[in-house]
Design a protein around this motif. Structure first.
Motif: not given
Length: 264
Positions: A50-57, A71-77, A200-214
């Motif tokens: 179900a995870c759209p960003v492959q944050a689970l394994e 870092a990948k999670c977009i908290f979509c639940r 340096v502070i990374a804010v948001g899934a994209c900055a932490c891991s690439g997020g939806l665009f990984a």
């Protein structure tokens, strides 16, 4: 002018009491730090699928449950909804930050780190922290929530934390976005322009891991692939409270007490 002053007096004090008082009320659908229960059903991969960003394994020992990369999670639940035995639950805890990428890996055995205090940051920037914000290909959601912190209600300037226009006047960077190829060199040059020592502070899934665009060829999978990161604040986007809490705990302005999990 007198009309303006009269209206301002009527407005009274609007800055929130937090952190000296209770935090502001979070929206009903707010998704905070998740808790994960062990002993998943044999062969079940519903949450992973179900995870759209492959944050689970699924780890090699499935009895310990799944592992979630915040870092990948977009908290979509979506995983919470998909799990047939409700082994994943997102709570209301807004303290989501970590000093390391590895610290954002959450499982039944491992929760978020107790502290994000960086001793060097406390000594150098505990009373005054100037940050240059760089949008490295962001969608403007994380950027908007950072900007909110400068409003009357949040007023992060009362803690000595301010956004500045020039990297020459900054103590560090606060970066959003996955770092697109077009912004890669700009980010490097901005980082180089900040005098040492710097953070340096990374804010948001994209900055932490690439997020939806990984793993897309036109972006770099986050900030730490280009420059070193000292603090990660996950989310899509992170709530302003999560961002401000991370900044204040990072420089030691508020208590770095451990996170409470559901049921404690």
């Amino acid at each position: 002018m007198f009309d303006i002053l009269r209206e301002r007096i009527k407005q009274k004090h609007r800055t929130m009491d937090w952190p000296d008082g209770p935090p502001p009320e979070l929206p009903p659908d707010f998704a905070g730090v998740p808790t994960i229960q062990p002993h998943c059903p044999d062969g079940c991969t519903a949450c992973v699928q179900a995870c759209p960003v492959q944050a689970l394994e699924i780890p090699k020992t499935p009895d310990m449950g799944v592992r979630l990369d915040l870092a990948k999670c977009i908290f979509c639940r979506a995983c919470e909804t998909a799990c047939p035995e409700h082994k994943i639950r997102f709570g209301k805890e807004f303290k989501t930050a970590s000093l390391s990428r590895e610290g954002l890996l959450v499982s039944a055995e491992k929760t978020l780190p107790r502290s994000v205090l960086l001793e060097q940051a406390n000594k150098l920037f505990g009373r005054s922290l100037k940050l240059r914000q760089v949008s490295a290909g962001g969608c403007n959601a994380c950027e908007a929530d950072i900007n909110v912190l400068g409003t009357l209600a949040w007023d992060m300037g009362r803690f000595g934390i301010q956004l500045v226009a020039s990297p020459r006047h900054a103590d560090g960077l606060i970066v959003t976005g996955p770092v697109t190829q077009n912004m890669k060199e700009a980010l490097k040059q901005t980082y180089a322009a900040i005098p040492d020592p710097k953070i340096v502070i990374a804010v948001g899934a994209c900055a932490c891991s690439g997020g939806l665009f990984a793993n897309h060829s036109e972006q770099c999978n986050g900030v730490d692939s280009i420059i070193p990161v000292d603090l990660y604040v996950p989310g899509c986007p992170p709530h302003p409270l999560s961002i401000l809490d991370a900044l204040l705990r990072f420089v030691g302005r508020i208590d770095n007490s451990r996170l409470l999990s559901i049921g404690e």
